[in-house]
Design an enzyme around this catalytic site. Sequence first.
Site, PDB file in Angstrom:
ATOM      1  CE  LYS A 254      23.365 -69.477  38.745  1.00 51.95           C
ATOM      2  NZ  LYS A 254      23.008 -68.165  38.162  1.00 51.95           N
ATOM      3  CG  ASP A 259      18.589 -66.828  41.380  1.00 49.33           C
ATOM      4  OD1 ASP A 259      18.739 -66.196  42.404  1.00 49.33           O
ATOM      5  OD2 ASP A 259      19.413 -66.279  40.418  1.00 49.33           O
ATOM      6  CE  LYS A 266      16.728 -63.930  39.826  1.00 42.00           C
ATOM      7  NZ  LYS A 266      17.320 -63.275  38.618  1.00 42.00           N
ATOM      8  CG  ASP A 277      20.142 -69.883  38.207  1.00 42.95           C
ATOM      9  OD1 ASP A 277      20.476 -69.539  37.163  1.00 42.95           O
ATOM     10  OD2 ASP A 277      20.255 -69.177  39.244  1.00 42.95           O
ATOM     11  CG  ASP A 336      19.211 -61.847  41.249  1.00 43.62           C
ATOM     12  OD1 ASP A 336      19.372 -63.234  41.024  1.00 43.62           O
ATOM     13  OD2 ASP A 336      18.331 -61.137  40.360  1.00 43.62           O
ATOM     14  CD  GLU A 338      22.337 -66.397  41.844  1.00 34.74           C
ATOM     15  OE1 GLU A 338      22.357 -65.438  41.709  1.00 34.74           O
ATOM     16  OE2 GLU A 338      22.077 -67.436  41.085  1.00 34.74           O
ATOM     17  NE  ARG A 340      27.838 -62.124  38.594  1.00 34.45           N
ATOM     18  CZ  ARG A 340      27.521 -61.022  38.078  1.00 34.45           C
ATOM     19  NH1 ARG A 340      28.134 -59.940  38.261  1.00 34.45           N
ATOM     20  NH2 ARG A 340      26.386 -61.023  37.076  1.00 34.45           N
TER      21      ARG A 340
HETATM   22  N1  BES Z   1      20.274 -66.880  37.251  1.00 39.42           N
HETATM   23  C1  BES Z   1      20.002 -65.465  36.964  1.00 39.42           C
HETATM   24  C2  BES Z   1      20.554 -65.258  35.491  1.00 39.42           C
HETATM   25  C3  BES Z   1      19.216 -65.298  34.690  1.00 39.42           C
HETATM   26  C4  BES Z   1      18.176 -64.033  34.498  1.00 39.42           C
HETATM   27  C5  BES Z   1      19.120 -66.320  33.685  1.00 39.42           C
HETATM   28  C6  BES Z   1      17.395 -64.269  33.628  1.00 39.42           C
HETATM   29  C7  BES Z   1      18.081 -66.419  33.008  1.00 39.42           C
HETATM   30  C8  BES Z   1      17.164 -65.515  32.981  1.00 39.42           C
HETATM   31  C9  BES Z   1      21.396 -64.596  37.942  1.00 39.42           C
HETATM   32  O1  BES Z   1      21.906 -65.198  38.933  1.00 39.42           O
HETATM   33  C10 BES Z   1      21.016 -63.376  38.074  1.00 39.42           C
HETATM   34  O2  BES Z   1      20.119 -63.027  38.707  1.00 39.42           O
HETATM   35  N2  BES Z   1      21.765 -62.335  37.183  1.00 39.42           N
HETATM   36  C11 BES Z   1      21.505 -61.152  37.527  1.00 39.42           C
HETATM   37  C12 BES Z   1      22.844 -60.201  37.756  1.00 39.42           C
HETATM   38  C13 BES Z   1      22.519 -58.953  38.069  1.00 39.42           C
HETATM   39  C14 BES Z   1      22.003 -58.828  39.486  1.00 39.42           C
HETATM   40  C15 BES Z   1      24.008 -58.279  37.872  1.00 39.42           C
HETATM   41  C16 BES Z   1      20.861 -60.741  36.150  1.00 39.42           C
HETATM   42  O3  BES Z   1      21.335 -61.222  34.958  1.00 39.42           O
HETATM   43  O4  BES Z   1      19.992 -59.727  36.244  1.00 39.42           O
HETATM   44 ZN    ZN Z   2      21.291 -67.360  39.117  1.00 39.82          ZN
HETATM   45 ZN    ZN Z   3      20.659 -64.410  40.548  1.00 41.11          ZN
END
Ligand code: BES
Ligand code: ZN
Ligand code: ZN
Length: 485
Positions: A254, A259, A266, A277, A336, A338, A340
């Site tokens: 990734k 992000d 966020k 990220d 968010d 993104e 995947r």
């Molecule tokens: N990059 C984040 C995942 C992440 C979150 C990594 C916190 C490290 C710390 C990812 O893109 C994300 O935002 N995932 C969301 C998914 C949700 C919207 C289903 C998450 O984990 O909150």
């Molecule tokens: Zn992310």
């Molecule tokens: Zn995200």
Amino acid sequence: MEMKLVRSKASELDADVVVVLEWEGSPRPEFEKPLAALYSSGEIRGKPLEFTLLHSLEGYKARRVLIAGAGKREKFDAAALRKLAGAAVRFLHGKGISTLAFAFEDGASAPEHVDAAVEGAILGAWEPDYLKTDKEDKNKPITAVMIATQSQDPTLDAALEKGRIVAEAANLTRDIAVEPPNLLTPLALADRARRMAEDCGLSFEVLDRDRMRQLGMGALLGVAQGSAAPPALIVMRYTPDKPASRDHLALVGKGVTFDTGGISIKPSEGMDKMKYDMAGGAAVIGAMQAIARLKPAVAVTGIVPAVENMPGSRAQRPGDIVTSLSGKTIEVLNTDAEGRLILADAITYAKQLGCTHIIDAATLTGAIVVALGPTSSGVFSNNDLLLARWMTASKEAGEKMWHMPLDDEYRDQLKTVYADIQNIGTRWGGACTAAMFLKEFAGDTPWVHVDVAGTAWLDDAKPSLAKGPTGVPLGSFVNLALNWL
Ligand code: BES
Ligand code: ZN
Ligand code: ZN
């Protein structure tokens, strides 16, 4: 930092410091008399990472001796030695030392120990301060590390070389991952990868937005469209001279250079951390460097989808439906989620390139951080054999992994009437539904997904490692390729 193997006794090493191991519960007989006061006061107990630095110890040619607590002999392994070596280097930093020797005795001079010590030392020396103009510490850096052993094992030289190559690659990963998001845009990430590939003789290609449009990478392009910074799909290929099989590994990482969450933005607190990220992508770039140098007998292609996830005026909206490279339609309910989306297209692309086995690494979910904390990465797979190979490779690398479930029930959470799949599940089991989404695109191709959201970045320094990017899971990537038959 120069690394070399010397076959010599600890007392005869000519260095600024010689590091000797002290086992808990069995004091070194040669020290018992000269250091009686240190032993009786309890200052030297041999506890893990307890360091005692002595100047001008009689009988030693080195200017100083560092007595390094190694813990109980029966608990000591390569992973413990990696930590010890890193912590020793960090302990000695700023003390005016330029040459350092680790003196190993029986029980700590097998190839895996040499490999681990070299790795630990190089990783320990890395600092995240490349943009500081006023470095606090103007001390001279450590320039040479000797690994001293009396073992005549001829494979130790190769072990030293492997440790050096892997650790230097991990530090490349960390150099890239630590770059701030204003400097490390998707195109800059592609540029770092290009430099590496040219240096190491890997074939290299970047797909730009037009090419991605032609191919139909709607999921990746949907994420990219909210940013003024154009996306890049980075492809690095290693082809062995004499392949041992027709297998072809894909390492997919990734590469979200920042992000924000996009329109599903966020919270501002802690958002700066989302510069990491792209840590999975950086690990793929570093792994490809090590693979190019170590030359395993299996073909490996590194793929990094690089985008910035921003809420610009052209950003995708919750409710958008995109058509992925696979042809499957995706309802984007949360912008968010993104990672995947870009990985879906990158995994499909890996299959189109003929890859037979796929490993992806991604800072994919906050949920995996809740589940496993900063200790283990979460591992998901659709294939038990590939999973077993991955777990072995990671164990050897000293990178902790925990196998997580991917039961069919998780798929139910991704059902939508409007498209083939939606990009989020419910609140619960978020790391598992994210992995389930990726599985849909891996299909029948053996695949392992590694969620490194908790492990790719250290919030606080450890004795053996600076804060910031860790390089995980680069060591596992490299071992997987090296062990492949
Ligand atoms: N990059 C984040 C995942 C992440 C979150 C990594 C916190 C490290 C710390 C990812 O893109 C994300 O935002 N995932 C969301 C998914 C949700 C919207 C289903 C998450 O984990 O909150
Ligand atoms: Zn992310
Ligand atoms: Zn995200």
